[in-house]
Motif scaffolding. Structure first.
Motif, mmCIF file in Angstrom:
data_model
loop_
_atom_site.group_PDB
_atom_site.id
_atom_site.type_symbol
_atom_site.label_atom_id
_atom_site.label_comp_id
_atom_site.label_asym_id
_atom_site.label_seq_id
_atom_site.Cartn_x
_atom_site.Cartn_y
_atom_site.Cartn_z
ATOM 1 N N ALA A 69 1.000 -0.707 0.361
ATOM 2 C CA ALA A 69 0.207 -0.062 0.151
ATOM 3 C C ALA A 69 0.924 1.147 -0.005
ATOM 4 C CB ALA A 69 -0.740 -0.364 1.267
ATOM 5 N N ARG A 70 0.312 2.029 -1.025
ATOM 6 C CA ARG A 70 1.609 3.357 -1.374
ATOM 7 C C ARG A 70 0.215 4.612 -0.891
ATOM 8 N NH1 ARG A 70 6.440 4.743 -2.912
ATOM 9 N NH2 ARG A 70 6.713 2.823 -3.438
ATOM 10 N N LEU A 71 0.596 5.699 -0.716
ATOM 11 C CA LEU A 71 -0.037 6.171 -0.556
ATOM 12 C C LEU A 71 0.785 8.058 -0.390
ATOM 13 C CD1 LEU A 71 -3.180 7.750 -0.020
ATOM 14 C CD2 LEU A 71 -3.113 7.993 3.003
ATOM 15 N N GLY A 72 0.297 9.560 -1.071
ATOM 16 C CA GLY A 72 0.770 10.233 -1.027
ATOM 17 C C GLY A 72 0.792 11.193 -1.474
ATOM 18 N N TYR A 73 0.441 12.528 -0.885
ATOM 19 C CA TYR A 73 0.024 13.820 -0.947
ATOM 20 C C TYR A 73 1.551 14.642 -1.282
ATOM 21 C CZ TYR A 73 -3.097 17.236 0.827
ATOM 22 O OH TYR A 73 -3.605 18.452 1.053
ATOM 23 N N GLN A 74 0.619 15.521 -2.225
ATOM 24 C CA GLN A 74 1.273 17.107 -2.329
ATOM 25 C C GLN A 74 0.694 17.907 -1.537
ATOM 26 O OE1 GLN A 74 3.442 15.960 -5.028
ATOM 27 N NE2 GLN A 74 4.858 17.778 -5.141
ATOM 28 N N LEU A 75 2.160 18.458 -0.554
ATOM 29 C CA LEU A 75 1.396 19.585 -0.514
ATOM 30 C C LEU A 75 1.588 21.324 -1.260
ATOM 31 C CD1 LEU A 75 3.488 18.851 3.212
ATOM 32 C CD2 LEU A 75 1.297 18.565 2.481
#
Length: 652
Positions: A254-260
């Motif tokens: 599982a991978r979760l990314g967030y572009q601030l």
């Protein structure tokens, strides 16, 4: 040897080789196969087709920063998702075993104990990273649990050969293998894979990825079950009924990314696998006796990357890996060990007016739970290493240069410095020569240091194993044709050995104790290449190596002096197909060179058909001629296996 070369030399093209290989393969010897591989690679320099150059791929493992492959000063291989999907049988190590400079030793089926020898070095001398997370076990002599890494979650693999401790610290004595798992894409995607095969093999995987605004995600699940085969040969006993040793593995990523914002990204990735595999603790297990080993492996990483200016980038990460290994006999636990490795990293990359500067601060914490540790430890042992490292990278039209320096401070044995210097020169269009020299080390495992077979209180701690590596390389590329030659010399001293001479240094002995004793020299020449010949893609490598114990002048056990691989593939409309030859020379099963192991050659076939843009079918026939061979004496390897699968990517 001359007769083999003469026979190979009469093959004028890859087309003829492909047509005749099937008829020759049953009688192919490793010597003939290796001669054919070498000659085929030499032929790659003769024909070049204009096409996009593969050197445009971005590579990060060798220098811990983004770098074009054409600027890397090391022997590097990049495997893509397409390479991975062609693998029909086995796991990560089966894929790696078809690459140059790699040898595998396996005690039976894909779930049993597996060692990987890179350039003839011990398995613990190659560092394995999964998404940047260090994978290692601190029991016994250590090293990664190669058999516990599944293929289904992997997007890309990078293999860097040569000493790399000045970049990564402990363990990278022979090289680094980094696995990158799947990432989310802007377009929502679902992928489903399923297949069945010989030995009762059933496999399935599912992945979904996408993005919503500044959030991206990827989730993958996979399951594999097989009835297996008998892994221990029973000779001269017709009445004995051998058992069948199967395996089962399930995994998730599982991978979760967030572009601030445009230059700031947060990412969390977790990979997990569970392996349950049968093995035989005895050559003739008694009726009703079942031995199994259980692996549970997890790698977790949190990352904050920030692009502060066009020329300055930083990364802060926390990585944690856990490896639990247990053996069972009739469901009763007979051995249990658990390793945890945690790493904190602050990295910075700055582009200068001339070149690029990388800097790293790092802390590593190891923990081992094992009943074999000294009673004073309470069954647990810990240690930590703090490190500071810096690298300078320079590149212009004709010259590349790199300098890597690192200092590691270990809580057990103190400080150790490592460094690498490398330079490359493009002396003609398409040609480049390069050279590098570097030092490396491997810290003793916690078991070696704190078990009853390690130094007792009052005795000096074990020293780290130390390596000194030098290599020369020559590369040629034109269009989509490449040829590379690498010569290396790696000396490793203070190898930790089990020896009766250390009995006075430890609490209890079982024929010996751990101590710094052995010295080895790993020398070799590696030739790799690929090209288009008569509309066929031809690629492969051949390796000549001499891994020796300097005290006895004996070859290291289970290493062949010659081995190689050759792949020929063709794509025609919706069809694709390939044939791969693997060849390994004779070896010895022991370091005393008293137990010979014969060489072997394997032929693997694959064919694919794209029904439509969403659906692809594939069939693999591995060990096509059902070669009976061993990589460890007394342990059978997989017979001929057929796998038929499909991959479906529906339109959303």
């Amino acid at each position: 040897m001359s007769a083999s070369i003469s026979r190979a030399a009469r093959l004028p093209s890859a087309a003829r080789l492909s047509a005749t290989l099937a008829s020759l393969a049953p009688s192919v010897t490793p010597r003939f196969a290796l001669s054919t591989l070498a000659l085929s690679l030499m032929a790659t320099a003769a024909v070049a087709q204009e096409a996009p150059n593969k050197l445009g791929q971005v590579q990060v493992t060798a220098t811990r920063s983004k770098l074009d492959l054409s600027q890397v000063l090391a022997d590097v291989t990049v495997l893509t998702r397409a390479d991975i999907e062609r693998q029909g049988f086995g796991n990560l190590v089966d894929l790696l075993g078809r690459q140059s400079c790699v040898e595998l030793v396996r005690n039976g089926n894909p779930g049993t104990n597996t060692s990987l020898f890179l350039r003839g070095a011990n398995t613990q001398h190659t560092l394995l990273l999964v998404d940047g997370v260090r994978m290692d076990t601190q029991s016994g002599s250590g090293g990664a649990a190669w058999e516990a890494i599944p293929l289904a979650q992997i997007e890309r693999v990078e293999i860097v050969r040569g000493a790399a401790s000045s970049v990564y610290g402990s363990d990278a004595v022979a090289g680094v293998i980094q696995v990158f798992t799947r990432k989310g894409k802007r377009t929502p995607t679902i992928e489903i894979g399923a297949g069945v095969g010989s030995l009762g093999l059933v496999r399935g995987d599912f992945s979904i990825s996408g993005a919503a605004g500044d959030l991206d995600y990827a989730l993958s699940l996979a399951e594999e079950v097989a009835d297996g085969f008998n892994i221990r040969k029973v000779l001269n006993d017709p009445a004995y009924n051998p058992d069948i040793d199967g395996w089962r593995m399930h995994s998730a990523n599982a991978r979760l990314g967030y572009q601030l914002d445009k230059g700031q990204r947060l990412e969390l990735v977790n990979t997990y696998s569970a392996l349950d595999s049968a093995y035989d603790a005895a050559a003739k297990p008694k009726p009703g006796v079942e031995d199994r080993n259980l692996h549970n492996t997890r790698a977790t990483r949190g990352l904050w990357s920030a692009q502060w200016t066009p020329d300055w980038q930083t990364e802060v990460s926390i990585g944690d890996s856990r490896e639990r290994y247990e053996t069972l006999t009739n469901q009763a636990s007979t051995y249990l060990t658990e390793t945890q490795v945690r790493q904190y990293t602050l990295g910075s990359t700055m582009k200068l007016a001339v070149g690029q500067l990388n800097a790293v601060l790092e802390r590593r914490e190891d923990k081992l739970v094992n009943s074999g540790l000294m009673p004073s430890t309470g069954g647990q042992a810990k240690r930590h290493q703090n490190a500071i490292a810096a690298s300078y990278l320079y590149s212009d039209a004709a010259v590349d240069a790199q300098l890597h320096l690192r200092h590691d401070q270990d809580s057990a044995f103190g400080g150790i410095n490592t460094g690498t210097v490398a330079a490359g020169w493009r002396f003609l269009p398409g040609w480049r020569a390069w050279a590098s020299a570097g030092t490396a080390f491997r810290a003793p495992t916690l078991y070696q240091s704190f078990s009853e077979y390690g130094p007792k209180p009052g005795v000096a701690a074990l020293n780290p194993e130390r390596g000194r590596n030098a290599e020369l390389g020559l590369n040629w590329s034109q269009g989509d044709s490449e040829l590379s030659l690498t010569v290396y010399n790696n000396r490793i001293r203070d190898l930790i050995s089990w020896d009766s001479g250390f009995a006075a240094n430890c609490v209890s002995t079982y024929g010996g104790c751990y101590g710094n004793l052995a010295k080895v020299r790993l020398q070799g020449v590696s030739l790799q290449g690929e090209t288009q010949l008569f509309r066929l893609r031809v690629q492969g490598g051949v390796d000549f190596q001499n891994p020796r114990d300097l005290a006895t002048d004996k070859l290291l056990g289970r290493r062949a002096k010659k081995h190689g691989n050759l792949r020929i593939e063709k794509t025609l409309d919706q069809w694709s197909g390939g044939i791969q030859l693997q060849a390994h020379g004779s070896r010895f099963d022991d370091n005393a060179n008293t137990k010979p192991l014969g060489g072997y050659s394997l032929v693997n076939l694959d064919v694919g058909y794209r029904v439509n843009p969403q659906l692809r079918l594939q069939a693999n026939l591995d060990n096509a001629f059902n070669k009976n061979y061993e990589t460890a004496k007394g342990y059978s390897q997989a017979p001929r296996t057929l796998f038929i699968g499909l991959r479906f990517t529906p339109t959303l």
